[in-house]
Motif scaffolding. Sequence first.
Motif, PDB file in Angstrom:
ATOM      1  N   GLY A 119       2.518   0.192  -4.995  1.00 39.83           N
ATOM      2  CA  GLY A 119       3.238  -0.982  -4.539  1.00 39.83           C
ATOM      3  C   GLY A 119       2.532  -2.283  -4.880  1.00 39.83           C
ATOM      4  O   GLY A 119       2.887  -3.346  -4.375  1.00 39.83           O
ATOM      5  N   GLN A 120       1.544  -2.192  -5.752  1.00 39.88           N
ATOM      6  CA  GLN A 120       0.780  -3.391  -6.109  1.00 39.88           C
ATOM      7  C   GLN A 120       1.434  -4.089  -7.300  1.00 39.88           C
ATOM      8  O   GLN A 120       0.952  -3.997  -8.420  1.00 39.88           O
ATOM      9  CB  GLN A 120      -0.678  -3.015  -6.429  1.00 39.88           C
ATOM     10  CG  GLN A 120      -1.447  -2.426  -5.255  1.00 39.88           C
ATOM     11  CD  GLN A 120      -1.904  -3.466  -4.248  1.00 39.88           C
ATOM     12  OE1 GLN A 120      -1.356  -4.573  -4.208  1.00 39.88           O
ATOM     13  NE2 GLN A 120      -2.885  -3.125  -3.425  1.00 39.88           N
ATOM     14  N   SER A 146       3.931  -2.806   1.116  1.00 40.24           N
ATOM     15  CA  SER A 146       2.656  -3.362   0.652  1.00 40.24           C
ATOM     16  C   SER A 146       1.612  -3.153   1.742  1.00 40.24           C
ATOM     17  O   SER A 146       1.513  -3.937   2.679  1.00 40.24           O
ATOM     18  CB  SER A 146       2.800  -4.856   0.345  1.00 40.24           C
ATOM     19  OG  SER A 146       3.778  -5.055  -0.638  1.00 40.24           O
ATOM     20  N   LYS A 149      -1.023  -6.046   2.314  1.00 37.76           N
ATOM     21  CA  LYS A 149      -0.516  -7.178   3.103  1.00 37.76           C
ATOM     22  C   LYS A 149      -0.391  -6.783   4.572  1.00 37.76           C
ATOM     23  O   LYS A 149      -0.683  -7.576   5.469  1.00 37.76           O
ATOM     24  CB  LYS A 149       0.859  -7.611   2.570  1.00 37.76           C
ATOM     25  CG  LYS A 149       0.835  -8.161   1.171  1.00 37.76           C
ATOM     26  CD  LYS A 149       0.241  -9.561   1.126  1.00 37.76           C
ATOM     27  CE  LYS A 149       0.375 -10.149  -0.274  1.00 37.76           C
ATOM     28  NZ  LYS A 149      -0.359 -11.428  -0.407  1.00 37.76           N
ATOM     29  N   GLU A 161       9.892  -8.451   2.228  1.00 39.32           N
ATOM     30  CA  GLU A 161       9.946  -7.624   1.022  1.00 39.32           C
ATOM     31  C   GLU A 161      10.949  -6.485   1.203  1.00 39.32           C
ATOM     32  O   GLU A 161      11.767  -6.218   0.322  1.00 39.32           O
ATOM     33  CB  GLU A 161       8.549  -7.075   0.716  1.00 39.32           C
ATOM     34  CG  GLU A 161       8.470  -6.407  -0.633  1.00 39.32           C
ATOM     35  CD  GLU A 161       7.036  -6.079  -0.979  1.00 39.32           C
ATOM     36  OE1 GLU A 161       6.466  -6.773  -1.823  1.00 39.32           O
ATOM     37  OE2 GLU A 161       6.477  -5.135  -0.387  1.00 39.32           O
TER      38      GLU A 161
END
Lengths: 305, 317
Positions: A119-120, A146, A149, A161
């Motif tokens: 997910g980066q 993420s 985060k 997101e």
Amino acid sequence: MAAGSLTMLPDFSISPRIDQVGVEERASRFTKRSIKKEAKMNGLLLVLNMIDLTTLEGKDTDGKVKQLCYKAMHPHDAVPGLPTVAAICVYPSMVKVAKKALGDSGIKVASVATAFPSGQAPRDVKIRDTKYAVNEGADEVDMVISRGKFHAGEYNFVFDEIAAIKEACGEARLKVILETGELGTFDKVRRASDIAMHAGADFIKTSTGKIQPAATMPVTLVMLEAIRDFYYKTGKMIGMKPAGGISKSKLALHYLVMVKEVLGEDWLNNEWFRFGASSLANDVLMQIVKEKTGVYQAANYFSVD
Amino acid sequence: MGKTIINKSSLSISENGLEKKTSSKRLEVLKTYKIYIGGQFPRTESGRYYIPVNAAGKKLANVCLSSRKDFRDAVVSARGAFSGWSGRAAFNRGQILYRMAEMLEGRKAQFIDELIQQDATKAKAEKEVNLAIDRLIYYAGWCDKFQQLFSSVNPVATSHFNFSVPEPTGVVSIIAPQDDSLLGLVSVIAPVIAGGNTCVVLASETKPLCAVTFAEVLNSSDLPGGVVNMLTGKPSELVSWFVDHMDVNATIYCEKDSITQKMMREKSALNLKRLTFYDKVNWYSEEGQSPYFIMDTQEIKTTWHPVENIAGAGGGY
């Protein structure tokens, strides 16, 4: 959308705290039920019907995916009348192949997206990734949150997101992977579950299968309870998908017991509960044949995905 | 286990004051005979046990009465251990069998004692243990030699190098001899594992003590867990599971019971198991050991390897 229908979003930093000892004790109780004979057979058929048959490897080819799709439609032709699995889970690049191979069988195609498994990636890349999968024909999208985060406390970022990906999904159902193995504590699992559900997830899912530990019964219990609380609060049902590490029928039956006792029978179908697994299907098939013939089975006699 | 001894210590007052007297009789610590699966010593999942008695009517021990589920678990262990064990260098398997013999030698006294408890005379018990040790040494030697004896290079008409070699068949289920509870047991296990197979063994029902102690020997002799799994219990209850499990490749049975043999023949046909009856073998004699016992659980693999037909080199291989 759920988030839109709520007048006010909860403060995720005060999601309920989880009693770790209590959850582990409760989860272990579900493994003490005795499920035999007819109930076991019905359970096994249900498990087979709930499987998201998965291949998520760098070495996947069209041929491998087609083979897996055949397996999804014909789990074990030696036993007539078996249900199919619920879905095939692949990378976006393989969606078209899977969709074509499955035809009108009714089996869904799920695609991982959003720079799976880490997910980066920037948000616009994740959105394009999702839109690509949906345009190729994916019925379901499995996104990752993420985690970096999330750990940094940027819950709004994570929320926004998920909401953005949900929008990009259109008609496709969205499964949100929390990757519980990277979250660390049950408190954080609960918080991430709450965020995902309020942001519009149709399903919450434990793991990518790339990180250990993957799905465990206690962590799944925490998520099921989050779903239950969300349902009581909003009236909206959310699906659950434990993924990774469930490879034995017996364990899968324990999960069904847990779902029934936490959420009730409404969730006991593949619309609301899935197993993300690759080797579980063959073990279930072996148990079904054992129940039918009375003879212990060997892996040699079952197709390798 | 079984019996409770109440050990009373008494206090008495002597002229010199308070004096503590302890009884010289101590509580005997009886051994729990457990089964051996995957290198662990679990109790049977069924929780059942039975008490074999010797001819004099003495209770030998509480012994696990294994169930079909113990067998199922044992087969999973044996299958898991197969690739590692069969993949080892044959010489290394020989080393490990030799080590088993060494460990057995070290615990000779215990085995003799157990055999005497199970009705053997001292002389016969000593002979049986010595022969069992020698038999392990015998098969230790064969581990890396039987292949040469039973392999062949075959003359073929085409330009192929054609050869046949024995390979282990896989997981073998063994119902060990009822009478020679140590020598018979060793004589059926050793050739099976010498050839690279893994096995699940059902020990003698009436004389199970040596089998469990032998499992302890195996556990301390570098033999990887799961290669030999030892169950105790009733053959009448377990034979059908031993012979119809689809993940078992061969079965060995040592009794003359013709009804059971017929049932086994029928059930083994399900997955075309190799079925071997050692119902006429005298384990004490010379015919009780031979490399042909190893071959009973081997498959012959023939390979056709293309070779260039070199002009003028002629046919053959």
